[in-house]
Design a protein around this motif. Structure first.
Motif, mmCIF file in Angstrom:
data_model
loop_
_atom_site.group_PDB
_atom_site.id
_atom_site.type_symbol
_atom_site.label_atom_id
_atom_site.label_comp_id
_atom_site.label_asym_id
_atom_site.label_seq_id
_atom_site.Cartn_x
_atom_site.Cartn_y
_atom_site.Cartn_z
ATOM 1 N N ARG A 37 0.531 -0.558 0.212
ATOM 2 C CA ARG A 37 -0.021 0.176 0.193
ATOM 3 C C ARG A 37 0.391 0.779 0.132
ATOM 4 N NH1 ARG A 37 -3.359 4.047 2.617
ATOM 5 N NH2 ARG A 37 -4.906 4.306 2.441
ATOM 6 N N PRO A 38 1.575 1.684 1.088
ATOM 7 C CA PRO A 38 2.608 3.136 0.695
ATOM 8 C C PRO A 38 3.434 2.754 -0.111
ATOM 9 C CG PRO A 38 3.085 1.962 2.769
ATOM 10 C CD PRO A 38 1.654 0.225 1.945
ATOM 11 N N ALA A 39 3.832 1.702 -0.649
ATOM 12 C CA ALA A 39 4.918 1.901 -1.959
ATOM 13 C C ALA A 39 3.821 2.398 -3.304
ATOM 14 C CB ALA A 39 5.803 1.112 -2.751
ATOM 15 N N PHE A 40 2.743 1.233 -3.293
ATOM 16 C CA PHE A 40 1.441 1.992 -4.383
ATOM 17 C C PHE A 40 0.863 3.550 -4.326
ATOM 18 C CE2 PHE A 40 -2.338 1.815 -5.650
ATOM 19 C CZ PHE A 40 -2.136 1.093 -7.553
ATOM 20 N N LEU A 41 0.212 3.454 -3.269
ATOM 21 C CA LEU A 41 0.311 5.274 -3.095
ATOM 22 C C LEU A 41 1.174 6.079 -3.651
ATOM 23 C CD1 LEU A 41 -2.003 4.440 -0.036
ATOM 24 C CD2 LEU A 41 -2.817 4.877 -2.728
ATOM 25 N N ALA A 42 2.450 5.728 -2.913
ATOM 26 C CA ALA A 42 4.099 7.144 -3.469
ATOM 27 C C ALA A 42 3.915 6.710 -5.131
ATOM 28 C CB ALA A 42 4.773 6.014 -2.906
ATOM 29 N N GLU A 43 3.350 6.187 -5.938
ATOM 30 C CA GLU A 43 3.768 5.713 -7.045
ATOM 31 C C GLU A 43 2.346 6.339 -7.826
ATOM 32 O OE1 GLU A 43 5.967 4.688 -9.416
ATOM 33 O OE2 GLU A 43 7.405 3.421 -7.989
ATOM 34 N N ILE A 44 1.411 5.932 -7.580
ATOM 35 C CA ILE A 44 0.639 6.758 -8.001
ATOM 36 C C ILE A 44 0.430 8.383 -7.570
ATOM 37 C CG2 ILE A 44 -2.485 7.559 -7.725
ATOM 38 C CD1 ILE A 44 -1.415 4.384 -8.750
ATOM 39 N N GLU A 45 0.741 8.952 -6.566
ATOM 40 C CA GLU A 45 1.116 10.278 -6.234
ATOM 41 C C GLU A 45 2.428 11.002 -7.222
ATOM 42 O OE1 GLU A 45 2.019 13.272 -2.645
ATOM 43 O OE2 GLU A 45 2.232 11.280 -2.855
ATOM 44 N N ALA A 46 3.585 9.783 -7.304
ATOM 45 C CA ALA A 46 4.407 10.682 -8.672
ATOM 46 C C ALA A 46 4.022 10.717 -9.804
ATOM 47 C CB ALA A 46 5.883 9.502 -7.907
ATOM 48 N N ILE A 47 3.417 9.456 -10.205
ATOM 49 C CA ILE A 47 3.007 9.964 -11.755
ATOM 50 C C ILE A 47 1.311 11.260 -11.608
ATOM 51 C CG2 ILE A 47 3.996 7.865 -11.981
ATOM 52 C CD1 ILE A 47 0.836 6.842 -12.190
ATOM 53 N N ASN A 48 1.388 11.606 -10.625
ATOM 54 C CA ASN A 48 0.250 12.626 -10.767
ATOM 55 C C ASN A 48 -1.410 12.021 -11.301
ATOM 56 O OD1 ASN A 48 -1.413 14.779 -10.310
ATOM 57 N ND2 ASN A 48 -0.672 15.853 -12.524
ATOM 58 N N GLY A 49 -1.399 10.329 -11.245
ATOM 59 C CA GLY A 49 -2.726 9.852 -11.648
ATOM 60 C C GLY A 49 -3.979 10.043 -10.943
ATOM 61 N N THR A 50 -3.506 10.305 -9.986
ATOM 62 C CA THR A 50 -4.999 10.260 -8.768
ATOM 63 C C THR A 50 -5.079 12.163 -8.662
ATOM 64 O OG1 THR A 50 -4.878 8.184 -8.513
ATOM 65 C CG2 THR A 50 -6.036 9.324 -7.201
ATOM 66 N N PRO A 51 -6.156 12.482 -8.564
ATOM 67 C CA PRO A 51 -6.480 14.372 -7.707
ATOM 68 C C PRO A 51 -5.822 14.128 -6.614
ATOM 69 C CG PRO A 51 -8.298 13.070 -9.515
ATOM 70 C CD PRO A 51 -7.539 11.744 -8.924
ATOM 71 N N PRO A 52 -4.886 15.307 -6.191
ATOM 72 C CA PRO A 52 -4.796 15.163 -5.029
ATOM 73 C C PRO A 52 -5.378 15.645 -3.815
ATOM 74 C CG PRO A 52 -3.499 16.462 -6.592
ATOM 75 C CD PRO A 52 -4.513 16.294 -6.733
ATOM 76 N N GLU A 53 -7.345 15.564 -4.039
ATOM 77 C CA GLU A 53 -7.662 15.678 -2.784
ATOM 78 C C GLU A 53 -8.196 14.608 -2.565
ATOM 79 O OE1 GLU A 53 -10.168 16.714 -6.383
ATOM 80 O OE2 GLU A 53 -8.274 17.279 -5.784
ATOM 81 N N VAL A 54 -8.449 13.495 -3.865
ATOM 82 C CA VAL A 54 -8.672 12.338 -3.316
ATOM 83 C C VAL A 54 -7.572 11.356 -3.229
ATOM 84 C CG1 VAL A 54 -9.276 9.652 -4.270
ATOM 85 C CG2 VAL A 54 -9.673 12.093 -5.312
ATOM 86 N N LEU A 55 -6.494 11.772 -3.098
ATOM 87 C CA LEU A 55 -5.014 10.598 -2.226
ATOM 88 C C LEU A 55 -5.003 11.438 -0.497
ATOM 89 C CD1 LEU A 55 -2.502 11.557 -4.834
ATOM 90 C CD2 LEU A 55 -2.875 9.866 -4.022
#
Length: 260
Positions: free
Chosen positions: A136-154
């Protein structure tokens, strides 16, 4: 395997409309992402948005990691909507899905009158790095890094906990997509409008321009100011899209009337 697909219901005021727009959201997204379009484009366009299992109103259902199952189920739901000129729009992961659904509809001679895509061309879509199975932590870090999910959702922990299965499923689909095979697909019979932004390192211009190889009809490419989520953050995009789709579908309607 039966997969349930939800589409936003038709507004009764849309009954006499000449055109329809079907929208596919980004990874983990749902129909709610297009709420402003659905209300703002009425009563000229009947806008529908797709919600896949595992998100939105289908949050309690298991997401799908099979391209054939997903495409077949979506096509079954969309075929009744091909009763009038229509366009399909897909953003990010939704662009890939919109393309594959359009291919399937074209095989049944029900291709849309226009495909609009905001994402890389399918023959350029191979992901070298596999992230869908990361902790989970690594996956969320990847999602944040590629700007693939809105910041407010993250930033919403409870929402992310509920969305993770769908996000993982969507990235698993992207990771198993056969880009080499896509390069050999027969070009689509419908026009393609490929759109992108000037500040999205994940979708460079050449990957948008690559859509020109996926149609034997008209191809156009347009860039807008913004990042990965420019379709929803650029104040000019929605109006530009509306005018383009309305003109394209109205022209098709005129052609049908002349032919009749």
């Amino acid at each position: 395997m039966s997969v349930e697909i939800a589409l936003t219901p038709q507004n009764p005021t849309h009954a006499g409309l000449s055109g329809r727009l079907v929208c596919f959201p980004h990874a983990g997204g749902a129909a709610e992402r297009f709420h402003d379009w659905i209300s703002g484009f009425a009563p000229v366009l009947d806008v529908r948005a797709v919600t896949l299992p595992g998100r939105g109103r289908l949050m309690d259902q298991s997401p799908v990691e099979s391209w054939p199952d997903l495409i077949e189920s979506i096509v079954t739901r969309l075929q009744p909507l091909a009763d009038r000129p229509f366009a399909i729009f897909g953003h990010s992961f939704g662009a890939r899905l919109a393309y594959e659904v359009t291919r399937a509809l074209a095989d049944d001679e029900q291709a849309p009158n226009l495909l609009i895509v905001a994402g890389p061309a399918p023959q350029m879509a191979q992901r070298d790095r596999k992230i869908s199975g990361l902790p989970r932590p690594a996956f969320l870090a990847e999602i944040e890094a590629i700007n693939g999910t809105p910041p407010e959702v993250l930033a919403n922990t409870d929402l992310m906990d509920r969305m993770l299965p769908a996000l993982r499923a969507d990235f698993a689909l992207l990771e198993t997509y056969e880009a080499d095979r896509a390069s050999k697909h027969s070009p689509l019979p419908c026009p393609i409008l490929a759109v992108g932004s000037d500040n999205d390192p994940q979708v460079p211009f050449h990957s948008i321009l690559g859509w020109r190889h996926r149609t034997r009809s008209r191809f156009e490419c347009r860039l807008f100011a913004g990042d990965h989520f420019f379709p929803f953050t650029n104040p000019d995009f929605a109006d530009t899209l509306f005018d383009y789709v309305d003109d394209a579908l109205n022209e098709h309607t005129k052609d049908l009337h002349r032919a009749g």
